[in-house]
Design an enzyme around this catalytic site. Structure first.
Site, PDB file in Angstrom:
ATOM      1  N   ASP A 156      17.165  16.289  15.723  1.00 54.65           N
ATOM      2  CA  ASP A 156      17.161  17.510  16.545  1.00 54.65           C
ATOM      3  C   ASP A 156      16.465  18.686  15.858  1.00 54.65           C
ATOM      4  O   ASP A 156      15.677  19.402  16.477  1.00 54.65           O
ATOM      5  CB  ASP A 156      18.609  17.951  16.873  1.00 54.65           C
ATOM      6  CG  ASP A 156      19.345  16.938  17.745  1.00 54.65           C
ATOM      7  OD1 ASP A 156      18.692  16.241  18.524  1.00 54.65           O
ATOM      8  OD2 ASP A 156      20.588  16.862  17.619  1.00 54.65           O
TER       9      ASP A 156
ATOM     10  N   ARG B 255      30.881  24.955  10.397  1.00 50.90           N
ATOM     11  CA  ARG B 255      29.850  25.690  11.148  1.00 50.90           C
ATOM     12  C   ARG B 255      29.804  27.182  10.844  1.00 50.90           C
ATOM     13  O   ARG B 255      28.726  27.750  10.695  1.00 50.90           O
ATOM     14  CB  ARG B 255      29.995  25.442  12.657  1.00 50.90           C
ATOM     15  CG  ARG B 255      29.839  23.980  13.085  1.00 50.90           C
ATOM     16  CD  ARG B 255      28.681  23.311  12.427  1.00 50.90           C
ATOM     17  NE  ARG B 255      28.364  22.015  13.036  1.00 50.90           N
ATOM     18  CZ  ARG B 255      27.496  21.148  12.521  1.00 50.90           C
ATOM     19  NH1 ARG B 255      26.876  21.424  11.385  1.00 50.90           N
ATOM     20  NH2 ARG B 255      27.247  20.016  13.116  1.00 50.90           N
TER      21      ARG B 255
ATOM     22  N   ASP C  52      28.897  22.854  18.917  1.00 52.83           N
ATOM     23  CA  ASP C  52      28.238  23.502  17.785  1.00 52.83           C
ATOM     24  C   ASP C  52      27.349  24.666  18.198  1.00 52.83           C
ATOM     25  O   ASP C  52      27.201  25.635  17.454  1.00 52.83           O
ATOM     26  CB  ASP C  52      27.442  22.466  16.980  1.00 52.83           C
ATOM     27  CG  ASP C  52      28.364  21.539  16.199  1.00 52.83           C
ATOM     28  OD1 ASP C  52      29.478  21.977  15.852  1.00 52.83           O
ATOM     29  OD2 ASP C  52      27.978  20.386  15.943  1.00 52.83           O
TER      30      ASP C  52
ATOM     31  N   SER D  57      25.193   9.229  15.949  1.00 51.00           N
ATOM     32  CA  SER D  57      24.967  10.624  15.567  1.00 51.00           C
ATOM     33  C   SER D  57      26.095  10.993  14.617  1.00 51.00           C
ATOM     34  O   SER D  57      27.276  10.957  14.981  1.00 51.00           O
ATOM     35  CB  SER D  57      24.986  11.507  16.818  1.00 51.00           C
ATOM     36  OG  SER D  57      25.163  12.851  16.415  1.00 51.00           O
TER      37      SER D  57
HETATM   38  N1  ARG Z   1      33.331  16.849  18.229  1.00 56.76           N
HETATM   39  C1  ARG Z   1      33.349  17.408  16.924  1.00 56.76           C
HETATM   40  C2  ARG Z   1      33.372  18.901  17.003  1.00 56.76           C
HETATM   41  O1  ARG Z   1      32.926  19.455  17.961  1.00 56.76           O
HETATM   42  C3  ARG Z   1      32.257  16.859  16.050  1.00 56.76           C
HETATM   43  C4  ARG Z   1      30.871  17.247  16.408  1.00 56.76           C
HETATM   44  C5  ARG Z   1      29.919  16.518  15.554  1.00 56.76           C
HETATM   45  N2  ARG Z   1      28.615  17.048  15.668  1.00 56.76           N
HETATM   46  C6  ARG Z   1      27.545  16.289  15.576  1.00 56.76           C
HETATM   47  N3  ARG Z   1      26.419  16.919  15.644  1.00 56.76           N
HETATM   48  N4  ARG Z   1      27.590  14.982  15.432  1.00 56.76           N
HETATM   49  O2  ARG Z   1      33.828  19.546  16.103  1.00 56.76           O
END
Ligand code: ARG
Length: 395
Positions: free
Chosen positions: A12, A91, A121, A172
């Site tokens: 990405d 994050r 995110d 991912s």
């Molecule tokens: N679902 C989790 C969260 O929102 C993990 C997200 C993982 N992100 C990724 N880019 N694989 O905190």
């Protein structure tokens, strides 16, 4: 025009670089924040950035992540529907460090991230960027272009962007000190059993050692500070906890998760250290807190988890909850003995100088107060329930 890409080196964020050039950004910088992702990913981010002609910056934030973010997760027994918030707590720090990089290496016309429009995110990163680098426009190219993963791959191939491994990787993955999240591919089917290959940090319980491992975790004011009398700093203790718990098959999590935008998704995590340290912390908290305090702390923990899931690190309520939590944690000092065995975790014992527990008072064999003084208290117990029962009988 100058852009700073918050860069993981994955698909990405990599396709963002040529796509930015196409829309007129001629000077591109990248910043990777190290919160404990694999060294190979950090190295490959630097390599890809340089292949794409970007000015690359690497920021090592592991110590800060461990001592301020993971330690908060321990103090608040981090739990969002069974998820210890491993991606979520990283994050705000990534956004803060990227914002600081933007201010010190700029001026930039945009800060760019690679989040899609479906996940959490995007909220967490953009809020953190606006908080710490106000006024700098934010661009999210994957979301703007509404790209699917295969469209990203096709674009990368067309422009010759370096994404070799991303093409063959079906999962991912997001990884930091506090855990690994694995999504995508067939895992999107909630009825598909996770294959053994998705797990990197944890042994399957069947393959874990046949001998249980016992260890004692020592806490000082809510923070684990030593394991079996070996003093360690937060980064060392989390790294060590990941290793021993993973080795014993602890920390695999498979849940249905409710994302911020309302999507329900299937998520897999490996958070061995988090599961071990939080379980021990909970055990100690239950020894040093009063019943009504425990009930209230559980509400505080749930509110905190919800704010953190939504990326609102620094919200006024977040600060208030932190002040309350810090006040309780002053008493969370002591030791917890744990047994790790083939995926199961058992508390074998707990001790604290602040225990709200008196063996003499609780014991069947000691008479530390006059039991007959209880008669009156017991006689009036359940008054309202009794009145209610009588009322129902009358009807
Ligand atoms: N679902 C989790 C969260 O929102 C993990 C997200 C993982 N992100 C990724 N880019 N694989 O905190």
């Amino acid at each position: 025009m100058k852009a700073l890409v918050v860069y993981s080196g994955g698909l990405d964020t990599t396709v963002c670089i040529p796509a930015l050039r196409e829309i007129g950004f001629d000077a591109i910088s990248t910043v990777t924040v190290d919160v404990g992702q694999p060294q190979a990913d950090i190295a490959s981010a630097a390599r890809r950035a340089s292949l794409l002609g970007a000015d690359h910056h690497l920021i090592d934030a592991k110590q800060e992540f461990a001592s301020e973010y993971c330690s908060a997760a321990i103090a608040f027994n981090a739990d969002y529907f069974g998820y210890p918030l491993s991606t979520a707590i990283a994050r705000p720090l990534i956004a803060k460090k990227a914002a600081q990089a933007a201010l010190s290496h700029g001026p930039f016309d945009a800060i760019v991230h690679g989040c899609t429009g479906k996940g959490n995110d995007q909220f967490r990163i953009e809020f953190g960027l606006r908080l710490h680098a106000p006024g700098i426009p934010i661009r999210a190219l994957i979301r703007e272009k509404n790209w699917t993963r295969s469209e990203e791959i096709a674009y990368a191939e067309k422009v010759g962007a370096p994404i070799e491994q991303s093409k063959t990787k079906i999962w991912s993955i997001d990884e930091n000190l506090w855990g690994r999240s694995i999504e995508g591919g067939q895992l999107e089917d909630p009825n598909y059993e996770p294959p053994e290959e998705i797990f990197q940090w944890t042994k399957s319980p069947q393959n874990a050692p046949d001998q249980p491992l016992e260890c004692t975790i020592h806490f000082d004011s809510g923070m684990p500070v030593a394991l079996d009398d070996k003093k360690m700093n937060p980064l060392e203790i989390i790294t060590f906890a990941n290793r021993i718990a993973g080795e014993n098959g602890i920390g695999r999590i498979d849940i249905m998760e409710d994302r911020m935008i309302g999507l329900k998704v299937r998520e897999n995590y490996e958070c061995p250290g988090a599961v071990l340290l939080i379980s021990a912390h909970r055990a100690l908290e239950s020894l040093v807190t009063a019943a009504h305090e425990r009930r209230f702390k559980a509400v505080v923990d749930a509110e905190w988890a919800d704010l953190v899931y939504r990326g609102l690190w620094g919200d006024p309520l977040f600060e208030d909850l932190s002040a309350f939590c810090a006040s309780i944690q002053k008493r969370v000092t002591g030791s917890v003995k744990m047994k790790l065995y083939k995926g199961s975790l058992t508390v074998l014992g707990r001790t604290s100088p602040n225990a709200l527990y008196s063996e003499a008072d609780a014991s069947f064999d000691d008479n530390t107060f006059d039991q007959s003084a209880m008669t009156g208290m017991v006689q009036t117990h359940g008054m309202a329930s009794l009145l209610y029962a009588r009322l129902k009988q009358k009807k």
